[in-house]
Every structure is written in structure tokens, then in C-alpha cells.
Design a protein around this motif. Structure first.
Motif, PDB file in Angstrom:
ATOM      1  N   GLY A 157       7.458  -0.402  -5.925  1.00 53.55           N
ATOM      2  CA  GLY A 157       8.009   0.144  -4.682  1.00 53.55           C
ATOM      3  C   GLY A 157       9.161  -0.712  -4.193  1.00 53.55           C
ATOM      4  N   PHE A 158       8.996  -2.018  -4.287  1.00 56.35           N
ATOM      5  CA  PHE A 158      10.062  -2.943  -3.880  1.00 56.35           C
ATOM      6  C   PHE A 158      11.252  -2.827  -4.837  1.00 56.35           C
ATOM      7  N   LEU A 159      10.941  -2.745  -6.137  1.00 56.93           N
ATOM      8  CA  LEU A 159      12.019  -2.658  -7.126  1.00 56.93           C
ATOM      9  C   LEU A 159      12.816  -1.359  -6.985  1.00 56.93           C
ATOM     10  N   GLU A 160      12.131  -0.272  -6.592  1.00 61.26           N
ATOM     11  CA  GLU A 160      12.847   1.003  -6.394  1.00 61.26           C
ATOM     12  C   GLU A 160      13.979   0.823  -5.380  1.00 61.26           C
ATOM     13  N   VAL A 213       2.224   2.911  -0.631  1.00 68.62           N
ATOM     14  CA  VAL A 213       2.789   3.484  -1.864  1.00 68.62           C
ATOM     15  C   VAL A 213       1.848   3.185  -3.034  1.00 68.62           C
ATOM     16  N   ALA A 214       1.354   1.939  -3.073  1.00 65.40           N
ATOM     17  CA  ALA A 214       0.447   1.546  -4.163  1.00 65.40           C
ATOM     18  C   ALA A 214      -0.833   2.374  -4.120  1.00 65.40           C
ATOM     19  N   PHE A 215      -1.368   2.609  -2.930  1.00 62.47           N
ATOM     20  CA  PHE A 215      -2.601   3.393  -2.799  1.00 62.47           C
ATOM     21  C   PHE A 215      -2.368   4.809  -3.344  1.00 62.47           C
ATOM     22  N   MET A 216      -1.209   5.348  -3.000  1.00 61.23           N
ATOM     23  CA  MET A 216      -0.851   6.688  -3.476  1.00 61.23           C
ATOM     24  C   MET A 216      -0.754   6.698  -5.005  1.00 61.23           C
ATOM     25  N   ARG A 217      -0.123   5.681  -5.564  1.00 60.18           N
ATOM     26  CA  ARG A 217       0.027   5.604  -7.023  1.00 60.18           C
ATOM     27  C   ARG A 217      -1.318   5.458  -7.707  1.00 60.18           C
ATOM     28  N   VAL A 218      -2.220   4.664  -7.104  1.00 59.16           N
ATOM     29  CA  VAL A 218      -3.558   4.489  -7.690  1.00 59.16           C
ATOM     30  C   VAL A 218      -4.298   5.826  -7.693  1.00 59.16           C
ATOM     31  N   ALA A 219      -4.260   6.514  -6.565  1.00 61.16           N
ATOM     32  CA  ALA A 219      -4.990   7.787  -6.456  1.00 61.16           C
ATOM     33  C   ALA A 219      -4.473   8.788  -7.492  1.00 61.16           C
ATOM     34  N   ILE A 220      -3.158   8.866  -7.632  1.00 67.15           N
ATOM     35  CA  ILE A 220      -2.586   9.823  -8.600  1.00 67.15           C
ATOM     36  C   ILE A 220      -2.867   9.367 -10.032  1.00 67.15           C
ATOM     37  N   GLY A 221      -2.791   8.076 -10.258  1.00 68.58           N
ATOM     38  CA  GLY A 221      -2.925   7.560 -11.619  1.00 68.58           C
ATOM     39  C   GLY A 221      -4.350   7.549 -12.135  1.00 68.58           C
ATOM     40  N   TRP A 248       6.584  -7.262   7.571  1.00 71.38           N
ATOM     41  CA  TRP A 248       5.185  -6.865   7.391  1.00 71.38           C
ATOM     42  C   TRP A 248       5.067  -5.340   7.318  1.00 71.38           C
ATOM     43  N   GLU A 249       6.002  -4.642   7.973  1.00 70.56           N
ATOM     44  CA  GLU A 249       5.984  -3.171   7.889  1.00 70.56           C
ATOM     45  C   GLU A 249       6.402  -2.715   6.487  1.00 70.56           C
ATOM     46  N   LEU A 250       7.353  -3.434   5.919  1.00 66.99           N
ATOM     47  CA  LEU A 250       7.751  -3.141   4.539  1.00 66.99           C
ATOM     48  C   LEU A 250       6.534  -3.303   3.622  1.00 66.99           C
ATOM     49  N   LEU A 251       5.800  -4.413   3.807  1.00 61.67           N
ATOM     50  CA  LEU A 251       4.630  -4.656   2.962  1.00 61.67           C
ATOM     51  C   LEU A 251       3.563  -3.596   3.187  1.00 61.67           C
ATOM     52  N   ALA A 252       3.356  -3.207   4.447  1.00 60.74           N
ATOM     53  CA  ALA A 252       2.352  -2.169   4.734  1.00 60.74           C
ATOM     54  C   ALA A 252       2.737  -0.863   4.037  1.00 60.74           C
ATOM     55  N   ALA A 253       4.020  -0.544   4.053  1.00 60.58           N
ATOM     56  CA  ALA A 253       4.476   0.682   3.386  1.00 60.58           C
ATOM     57  C   ALA A 253       4.267   0.577   1.879  1.00 60.58           C
ATOM     58  N   LEU A 254       4.572  -0.600   1.330  1.00 58.73           N
ATOM     59  CA  LEU A 254       4.402  -0.769  -0.117  1.00 58.73           C
ATOM     60  C   LEU A 254       2.928  -0.685  -0.512  1.00 58.73           C
ATOM     61  N   VAL A 255       2.046  -1.185   0.342  1.00 59.08           N
ATOM     62  CA  VAL A 255       0.598  -1.053   0.087  1.00 59.08           C
ATOM     63  C   VAL A 255       0.219   0.431   0.098  1.00 59.08           C
ATOM     64  N   GLU A 310      -7.975  -0.827 -13.878  1.00 57.56           N
ATOM     65  CA  GLU A 310      -6.783  -0.012 -13.636  1.00 57.56           C
ATOM     66  C   GLU A 310      -6.445   0.028 -12.136  1.00 57.56           C
ATOM     67  N   ILE A 311      -7.461  -0.048 -11.282  1.00 59.34           N
ATOM     68  CA  ILE A 311      -7.204  -0.051  -9.828  1.00 59.34           C
ATOM     69  C   ILE A 311      -6.368  -1.278  -9.462  1.00 59.34           C
ATOM     70  N   ALA A 312      -6.770  -2.447  -9.983  1.00 59.91           N
ATOM     71  CA  ALA A 312      -6.010  -3.670  -9.690  1.00 59.91           C
ATOM     72  C   ALA A 312      -4.611  -3.583 -10.297  1.00 59.91           C
ATOM     73  N   LEU A 313      -4.557  -3.151 -11.569  1.00 61.70           N
ATOM     74  CA  LEU A 313      -3.256  -3.074 -12.252  1.00 61.70           C
ATOM     75  C   LEU A 313      -2.300  -2.135 -11.527  1.00 61.70           C
ATOM     76  N   ARG A 314      -2.787  -0.933 -11.210  1.00 61.28           N
ATOM     77  CA  ARG A 314      -1.910   0.076 -10.590  1.00 61.28           C
ATOM     78  C   ARG A 314      -1.526  -0.325  -9.167  1.00 61.28           C
ATOM     79  N   THR A 315      -2.420  -0.994  -8.458  1.00 59.45           N
ATOM     80  CA  THR A 315      -2.086  -1.467  -7.107  1.00 59.45           C
ATOM     81  C   THR A 315      -0.973  -2.501  -7.178  1.00 59.45           C
ATOM     82  N   GLN A 316      -1.169  -3.472  -8.078  1.00 58.27           N
ATOM     83  CA  GLN A 316      -0.160  -4.535  -8.203  1.00 58.27           C
ATOM     84  C   GLN A 316       1.191  -3.944  -8.605  1.00 58.27           C
ATOM     85  N   MET A 317       1.170  -3.050  -9.602  1.00 57.11           N
ATOM     86  CA  MET A 317       2.430  -2.449 -10.043  1.00 57.11           C
ATOM     87  C   MET A 317       3.018  -1.568  -8.943  1.00 57.11           C
TER      88      MET A 317
END
Lengths: 270, 269
Positions: free
Chosen positions: B85-88, B115-123, B106-113, B73-80
Motif C-alpha cells: 500500500g505504501f509502495l503504491e 488496505v492489508a485487511f482487505m487484501r487478506v480477506a480477498i486473498g 498514524w492515519e496513513l498507517l491506519a489506512a494501510l492496515v 498466509e494471514i501474516a504474509l498477506r498482512t505484511q505485504m
């Protein structure tokens, strides 16, 4: 001489004040070309916009205005030619230019679920604006939307969205503002407010503006110089007064139609 | 506006944009926890059933199964998280504003990473708590090595999502379904629930080219013997670096190609 120079070697009329003594151009475009396959969207245009002026980019649908603006913003890489914005070569140093300019278009939205204040906070951070709360309050007061700050952007009317979008475009106190149809779909009262605000803003800040519009009354009121585009080329240019004189017309709408319908200046006069 | 402070503010700008989005939308928050919790319940009860039937070997297998579910789930939620985040930005028609700001790719990607970390922690947190409460399974019993497993799976989520974002840049919103499905397609080869040796010989090299397979082999070894399989962890880290470099190059190429084609203006249409 500070002027809006191009291939036709036309310059700004005497009525237009030279913005800076050194004649600095905010935008300088040379041989700008964009082709999609073999289809040219912009075909080797040259122009310069002196700092502090408001210049209109006019033309019918498909004339190349949006493509030109997209290249000025670095969203689109030209096939040929060069663009210098505020002294920065867009091909090599676009981020330095982007920090000093901004853009507004009714066709680009702000996230609907975020409140107006949240949206503006995002852009304060993106443009590294100091004093976020103060800047948002200033813009909300100037553009008369302080009561909307807590409302989701998706719940705003067209006029309210336009004012908020303009606030977003002014958040970093840009030296260059690119406006794509700023008063599209606005009622006359809101459009008049917007134009009046832009006039005052330019006068007070010295900001350079490049405006793409289909509203000729707006162009006549705001712009000191007009670039007429058709099929990717600049087919005519001049101050509004020069164009009216050249085409023997009483308003820019008629000049626009003459150009759109391939009536040359001389024919229009005869 | 160069320098570390403005760059950090630009990254924070996009993180803040997503925090504000989730803060104001409970269905989005619910969606984050829904699938991990559901997956855990299904696999947890299945594992409990086998553990009750098979005794101690069944309990070990059940532990491996639950560990697999939670870590995958960590890999799945990170990837999603990165891809969504980009699709939003595409869905809100905001990309035009974002890309004409001084935000670097690269700043966009860092932000999306972020966002993914936040989603993983909540999920994942509710699923972790549920695993402990319902099945007495404590993933943290793996010890500090758990962090290395989790980091490797997160990095795998990053490079897979970079590939997905590259495809969205290339093919527009038509490729958005990949944001949800692409890692599910990799699951059979990732050795999440069974060892690589179970796969047909021809498919084993495919599995071993994926960092996840090494992570899960390592996890099973740690759960059954208590020994950390450093070899597998080393392979996972090395493969992740190689895949990340390849996906980064693909993203850079597609981002530039999108600027040539004008796709940044029309993406989502």
C-alpha cells in the motif's frame, strides 16, 4: 504597512493593493536555513507574503526554490529559522496550516489508474470537503474537464493533467496556494487559459499564491512581487516594475539573466 | 480540521484510493488470490499424500500443515498489504500530494492496515474454501480461538511491515524488495510447519521471541488435543505489543529523519 518585507527592508510598491487592513501575512519566513551536511541549500532567507497577493519565487536550477517550498509545506524540516503559514507555526502545528493550503506541481502525479473523479474524491476526503460530488462538478465545469471525469488520470494529455492537478489543488478552497511551475510543458493556449483562471480565482477568492516559475511572462502577468533566489539566498526582490527599472530592462527574462550571470543592478544600468 | 470525523475521512480517503485501484484492475485482484491458492494446493496435496500413507497420525500432521499454511498466509498477506500500500503511493509518484495534505502519519498507517485487511480477506477466502472443498479441512473447526490466532498474526504482519516501510523511508525504493521477501526469511524460525523443539537449541530463543512461533504451537495443541494453550497466546500477544511499540518508534524516527533529509520529496527516485 502591509508589504513584502525582507532583509533589504523592501516593501510592495504603491501599485499593489494592501490585501487586508490588519496587514496579515499569509507566509512569514525568518532566518530560514537548510543545510545538507555542510552544503547550504537555503541560507538564512527572510520574507513575508501578505495575504491576498501573488508572489513569485524565481531563480535558476539549484537556487533553493523547491527546497523553500518543501519547507513551507512541512515536507522538509529546516536546519534553522522559522516559518509561519496562515498564523500557524509549521514546526509545531503544520497540519492546521496544511488543511487551509494546497499545492500543485507537474512533478507530483495523481494515481494513474484511478479516474479523474476517483482521484478528486480521494482529495475531497483528505481535506474533509463537504458536498464532494458538487465540488467536483463545480471544478470540472470551471476548468473545463467535465468530459474527462471518467477517464483514468494516466490517459490524460499534459494540458488535461495540469487542469486536473489544479482542480486537486483548489479542492479545499485554499487560502494559500503553492504552485511549482504551473504552466510547465503546456502549449500557449492551455497556459493562457491556466493563467487567466488563476488571475480570476485570486481576484474572486482573495487566495494568496506563491509561484515558482521559469516563465517570466507568466510571472509578469500573475505576480505583484518577485523574490529572486540564487545559491540559497534571496539576492533581490521587488515588484516586476521595480526590478525592470532597477536593471534598466524591458522584461523580467533579461532581469533574470542579469541576476543569473551575476550582473548587479548598477552594472546592468551602466 | 481536527476531530474524529475528519480523521476518519482521511483514513477512508486512502482506503477508497486502494479500493478504486483494485476495482479497476483484475490482474491485481488475481495476484492477491494466486499465491495463497497455489501454496494451499502444493501443501494440501503433499499433506494428503502423507495422510494416506501414515493413517491417523498422518491426518493430524496434515491438518497441522494445512492450518499452518492458511494462518501463515494471514501474516504474509498482512505484511505485504501494508508495505505494498505504501509502495503504491511511491510508484504512482503521489506521496508528495499525500504528505502535503492534513493526513497524519498514524492515519496513513491506519489506512494501510485497512488496505492489508482487505487484501487478506480477498486473498485468503478462496484458499479457505479450497481447503474445505479439496481436503475437507475446515480451519474454523478450531473455534473462536481462531480469531485470536488470526489477530496475533495480523499484528505481527503490521510490525514487520512497519519495519519494512521504515527501511523504505531510509533507503528509498531500493529497499522495496523487502516488501515481498522479509517474512519469508522469518518463516524457518516461526515454527509454522514444525514445533520449536525441532530447531537447534541455539535457534529456539530466536523462534520464541517471535509471536508466530507461539501462535503455531498453540494451533497445533488445539488441533491435536482440542485444548487452547492460553500460555502461548499470552506470550504471542505480549511479544506483539513489544515488537509493535519498537517498530512504531522506528517508523516515527525514520519518518522524521526522512523529513530532515528531504527523502519525502525524492523517494522512489
Amino acid at each position: 504597512m502591509a508589504g513584502l518585507r525582507g532583509r533589504g527592508n523592501l516593501v510592495l510598491g504603491a501599485a499593489v493593493r494592501p490585501p487586508y487592513a490588519d496587514g496579515m501575512d499569509a507566509i512569514r519566513v525568518k532566518g530560514l536555513t537548510k543545510r545538507y551536511g555542510r552544503t547550504p541549500a537555503v541560507a538564512g532567507i527572510d520574507f513575508a507574503v501578505p495575504a491576498g497577493e501573488t508572489v513569485a519565487l524565481l531563480g535558476g536550477n539549484g537556487a533553493g526554490k523547491t527546497t523553500t517550498i518543501a519547507m513551507l509545506l512541512g515536507l522538509l524540516i529546516p536546519t534553522e529559522g522559522s516559518i509561519t503559514v496562515l498564523g500557524h507555526d509549521i514546526a509545531r502545528d503544520r497540519f492546521a496550516a496544511l488543511a487551509r493550503m494546497n499545492f500543485s506541481s507537474p512533478y507530483v502525479a495523481l494515481p494513474h489508474r484511478l479516474t479523474v473523479a476517483e482521484n478528486l474524491r480521494v482529495y475531497c476526503h483528505l481535506y474533509d470537503v463537504r458536498g464532494t460530488a458538487r465540488r467536483i462538478a463545480e471544478l470540472a465545469a470551471e476548468l473545463d474537464f467535465a468530459d474527462l471525469l471518467g477517464r483514468p488520470a494516466g490517459q490524460l494529455s499534459a494540458g488535461q493533467k495540469t487542469r486536473v492537478a489544479l482542480a486537486k489543488a483548489l479542492i479545499n478552497r485554499p487560502e494559500l496556494l503553492l504552485l511549482d511551475e504551473p504552466s510547465a510543458s503546456l502549449d500557449p493556449d492551455t497556459a493562457d487559459f491556466l493563467r487567466g483562471y488563476l488571475e480570476r480565482y485570486r481576484a474572486e477568492s482573495g487566495c494568496t499564491m506563491l509561484l515558482a516559475s521559469h516563465n517570466m511572462a507568466e510571472v509578469e502577468r500573475l505576480c505583484s512581487f518577485v523574490l529572486m533566489m540564487k545559491r540559497g539566498r534571496i539576492v533581490d526582490r521587488g515588484t516586476p516594475a521595480e526590478l525592470l527599472r532597477r536593471y534598466a530592462r524591458s522584461d523580467l527574462e533579461e532581469v533574470f539573466l542579469d541576476i543569473a550571470r551575476d550582473r548587479r543592478a548598477a552594472e546592468a544600468v551602466s | 480540521m481536527s476531530g474524529a470525523r475528519p480523521a476518519l475521512r482521511r483514513v477512508w480517503a486512502l482506503l477508497y484510493r486502494h479500493i478504486a485501484l483494485y476495482r479497476g484492475s483484475w490482474p491485481r485482484l488475481l495476484e492477491l488470490t494466486y499465491w495463497p491458492t497455489l501454496q494451499l494446493c502444493i501443501w494440501g496435496f503433499t499433506a494428503s499424500f502423507f495422510a494416506a500413507r501414515l493413517g491417523n497420525p498422518g491426518a493430524v500432521a496434515a491438518g497441522a500443515l494445512l492450518g499452518g499454511v492458511l494462518l501463515w498466509e494471514i501474516a504474509l498477506r498482512t505484511q505485504m498489504g501494508v508495505a505494498m500500500g505504501f509502495l503504491e503511493e511511491i510508484w504512482s509518484r503521489n506521496l508528495g500530494h499525500v504528505f502535503v495534505s492534513p493526513l497524519r502519519p498514524w492515519e496513513l498507517l491506519a489506512a494501510l492496515v485497512g488496505v492489508a485487511f482487505m487484501r487478506v480477506a480477498i486473498g485468503i477466502t478462496p484458499a479457505l474454501l479450497l481447503a474445505w472443498f479439496l481436503y475437507a479441512f475446515n480451519l474454523f473447526a478450531l473455534g473462536p480461538v481462531l480469531v485470536l490466532f488470526a489477530v496475533n498474526l495480523m499484528v505481527m504482519g503490521w510490525w514487520v511491515s512497519l519495519g519494512v516501510v521504515s527501511l523504505i523511508l531510509r533507503h528509498g525504493a531500493g529497499a522495496e524488495a523487502l516488501a515481498w521477501t522479509v517474512l519469508f526469511g522469518i518463516t524457518p524460525f516461526a515454527a509454522v510447519f514444525y514445533p520449536v523443539a525441532v530447531l537447534p537449541h541455539a535457534l529456539q530463543p530466536v523462534a520464541l521471541a517471535l509471536p508466530a512461533a507461539h501462535v503455531f504451537e498453540g494451533m497445533r495443541a488445539a488441533l491435536s488435543t482440542g485444548v487452547v494453550a492460553w500460555g502461548h497466546l499470552g506470550w504471542a500477544a505480549g511479544l506483539n505489543l513489544a515488537w509493535l511499540a519498537a517498530a512504531g518508534a522506528l517508523f516515527a524516527a525514520q519518518f522524521r529523519a526522512a523529513r530532515v533529509r528531504g527523502a519525502l520529496i525524492s523517494i522512489g527516485e
